[in-house]
Write a protein that holds these residues in place. Structure first.
Motif, PDB file in Angstrom:
ATOM      1  N   SER A 103       0.812  -1.193  -0.150  1.00  0.00           N
ATOM      2  CA  SER A 103       0.093  -0.317   0.033  1.00  0.00           C
ATOM      3  C   SER A 103       0.900   1.206  -0.167  1.00  0.00           C
ATOM      4  O   SER A 103       0.179   2.485   0.054  1.00  0.00           O
ATOM      5  N   SER A 104       2.158   1.133  -0.171  1.00  0.00           N
ATOM      6  CA  SER A 104       3.211   2.119  -0.085  1.00  0.00           C
ATOM      7  C   SER A 104       3.807   2.561  -1.294  1.00  0.00           C
ATOM      8  O   SER A 104       4.415   1.785  -1.929  1.00  0.00           O
ATOM      9  N   LEU A 105       3.467   3.874  -1.594  1.00  0.00           N
ATOM     10  CA  LEU A 105       4.123   4.380  -3.016  1.00  0.00           C
ATOM     11  C   LEU A 105       5.346   4.487  -2.615  1.00  0.00           C
ATOM     12  O   LEU A 105       6.197   3.963  -3.871  1.00  0.00           O
ATOM     13  N   LEU A 106       5.931   4.971  -1.877  1.00  0.00           N
ATOM     14  CA  LEU A 106       7.521   4.802  -1.534  1.00  0.00           C
ATOM     15  C   LEU A 106       8.404   3.580  -1.755  1.00  0.00           C
ATOM     16  O   LEU A 106       9.141   3.351  -2.364  1.00  0.00           O
ATOM     17  N   GLU A 107       7.649   2.495  -1.200  1.00  0.00           N
ATOM     18  CA  GLU A 107       8.057   0.977  -1.400  1.00  0.00           C
ATOM     19  C   GLU A 107       8.177   0.811  -2.811  1.00  0.00           C
ATOM     20  O   GLU A 107       9.001   0.137  -3.334  1.00  0.00           O
ATOM     21  N   ASP A 108       7.117   1.285  -3.592  1.00  0.00           N
ATOM     22  CA  ASP A 108       7.073   1.029  -4.990  1.00  0.00           C
ATOM     23  C   ASP A 108       8.149   1.726  -5.770  1.00  0.00           C
ATOM     24  O   ASP A 108       8.884   1.124  -6.678  1.00  0.00           O
ATOM     25  N   LEU A 109       8.250   2.955  -5.446  1.00  0.00           N
ATOM     26  CA  LEU A 109       9.418   3.812  -5.977  1.00  0.00           C
ATOM     27  C   LEU A 109      10.906   3.424  -5.704  1.00  0.00           C
ATOM     28  O   LEU A 109      11.650   3.282  -6.631  1.00  0.00           O
TER      29      LEU A 109
END
Length: 399
Positions: A103-109
C-alpha cells in the motif's frame, strides 16, 4: 509543480482516487515531461489491486496481472496501471521470483532502477520525488535508486539501460553507478540476446550513438557475443546526423568490420533478416569511392533499394555531384532493376529463350545494357539484342 497530463491519464487517476485509491503517473512519462520531451507512453501506479482496477473500467486487458499490471483501453489507446509492489528475490539476475503488493508508494518507487525514473505525479499531490530525481535531472546525471550494486545485481539489463539513458538524454553516469556497471558486466550473459539488442538499438538511434563506446569501456562487450567483442571500438565514428533508421545506425557502427563479421554480430543479436540484409549491403559499400559518372552511379544504384542507396550517400558523406546525378537519374526514370525492364520473361520465351538459367542470364544481360544506355529500355530495342535460335533448334513454346 504542475504537469500537463493527457485527458485519459487524468481520468484514470481521478477515477481511482474517487473510489478511495491512490494513483499517480509514474516513471519515464514524468521524467520526459520535466525535460520538455513528449512521453512515448504514460504508466500509472496505484494502491488498488488488479481486480479492483478492473472493476472500475469497462475495457481492460490482463497484460501482466500476476505482476499487478492491467491495461485500460480508452479510444483504442492502452494505459498500463500497476499496483504498488515490492519485488522479491531475483534468482536469475533478471526477474524477481515473486512480487508482493504493497500500500506504500514509497516502497514501489524504491524498487525502480534510476532516480530519474522513480518520480510520480498526480494533480492533487504534485511530484513525489523521494530520491532526488529532479536534482539529478538538473545535474544531468544517471544514478541508481539506493545502492547501485544491488540494483544491477537484481537485473543485469539495467547496466545497458544506464548507458542507453545516458545516450538518449546526453547525461553522464554517476561514479558509483558507473563502477557498478563495470563490476556487474559479466551478468549481462544472463540477459537474452533479444533484450540486449533492443537496448543497443535504442542507444544507436539516440542523439549520442557514440556512447556505444561505453559498452566496451565497461567490459560489457565480451558478454554480448564473441563477434561483437572483436569490433575495433576505439575507431567507431557514428555521426548523430545520420538517418534515425535501425539499419543505418547499425551499419555505421559496423562499417569497420567485414560484411561477414557484421552479419555475424547481427545474427548473434537476433536482428531481423531485412535489417541484416540492408546492413550487409551498406557495410559492403561503405567507404567505396563512387565516380561522378551516370553509368557508375546507375550500376551502384541497381545493387540496392532506393532508401538504402540514400542511406549510403549519407554514410559515405557523398557530395553534391553524386547526389545531383542521383536526382537526375530518378527524374528521368532510368531503369535500375529487372522489374522496370521493358521486356519480361514472356517476351524472351516468345523470342526463343529457354526458361530457367538461360532466361536469367539474358535478362541480366539486357539490364546491363540498359544501365549503360537508358534509352535502350524499349521492348523493340531490347528484343533486337536477343540472339536468334540456331538453325534446326526448336524455339521455346509460345506462352
Amino acid at each position: 509543480m504542475d504537469i500537463k497530463i493527457p485527458h485519459h491519464v487524468e481520468l484514470i487517476i481521478r477515477t481511482l482516487q474517487k473510489n478511495g485509491y491512490e494513483a499517480y503517473a509514474v516513471g519515464g512519462c514524468v521524467r520526459d515531461t520535466l525535460l520538455g520531451r513528449v512521453p512515448g507512453d504514460w504508466d500509472i501506479t496505484t494502491s488498488a489491486l488488479p481486480q479492483q482496477v478492473k472493476a472500475l473500467f469497462r475495457r481492460t486487458i490482463d497484460t501482466g496481472i500476476q505482476h499487478g499490471t492491467v491495461t485500460i483501453m480508452m479510444d483504442h489507446v492502452g494505459y498500463e496501471v500497476t499496483t504498488y509492489r515490492i519485488d522479491g528475490e531475483y534468482e536469475d539476475g533478471r526477474h524477481p521470483k515473486q512480487v508482493e503488493f504493497t500500500s506504500s508508494l514509497l516502497e514501489d518507487l524504491r524498487r525502480r532502477d534510476f532516480t530519474i525514473n522513480a518520480m510520480a505525479y498526480s494533480p492533487e499531490s504534485g511530484i513525489v520525488d523521494a530520491f532526488d530525481g529532479m536534482k539529478d535531472l538538473e545535474r544531468k546525471v544517471i544514478r541508481c535508486v539506493g545502492a547501485a550494486m544491488d540494483r544491477f545485481t537484481e537485473d543485469a539489463l539495467r547496466i545497458l539501460r544506464a548507458i542507453r539513458f545516458s545516450a538518449q538524454l546526453g547525461f553522464t553516469i554517476e561514479e558509483d553507478t558507473w563502477n557498478a556497471v563495470s563490476a556487474i558486466a559479466p551478468n549481462i550473459a544472463k540477459v537474452s540476446k533479444e533484450r540486449i539488442q533492443v537496448e543497443l538499438t535504442k542507444l544507436l538511434l539516440s542523439g549520442h550513438p557514440e556512447y556505444m563506446r561505453q559498452v566496451f569501456e565497461a567490459g560489457i562487450s565480451t558478454y554480448v557475443s564473441p563477434a561483437f567483442s572483436r569490433i575495433p571500438w576505439p575507431d567507431i565514428r557514428i555521426p548523430a546526423d545520420l538517418p534515425e533508421e535501425k539499419y543505418v545506425r547499425w551499419a555505421a557502427f559496423l562499417r569497420l568490420v567485414s560484411p561477414a563479421e557484421a552479419v555475424q554480430v547481427l545474427k548473434d543479436l537476433k536482428l531481423d533478416n531485412d535489417t541484416i540484409a540492408r546492413v550487409r549491403t551498406l557495410v559492403n559499400w561503405s567507404g567505396a569511392e563512387l565516380a561522378a559518372d551516370p553509368v557508375c552511379v546507375r550500376r551502384a544504384m541497381s545493387q540496392m533499394e532506393p532508401e538504402v542507396w540514400d542511406a549510403l550517400l549519407a554514410l559515405n558523406a557523398c557530395g553534391d555531384d553524386i547526389r545531383g546525378l542521383t536526382c537526375r537519374i530518378r527524374e528521368r526514370g532510368d531503369c535500375l532493376s529487372l522489374k522496370n525492364l521493358a521486356v519480361k520473361g514472356k517476351d524472351l520465351m516468345e523470342a526463343g529463350v529457354r526458361p530457367g538459367k538461360e532466361m536469367g542470364v539474358m535478362l541480366n544481360h539486357l539490364l546491363d545494357l540498359v544501365l549503360e544506355c537508358p534509352e535502350m529500355n524499349t521492348r523493340e530495342t531490347l528484343l533486337t539484342q536477343i540472339p536468334k535460335p540456331e538453325s534446326g533448334q526448336n524455339p521455346a513454346p509460345r506462352a
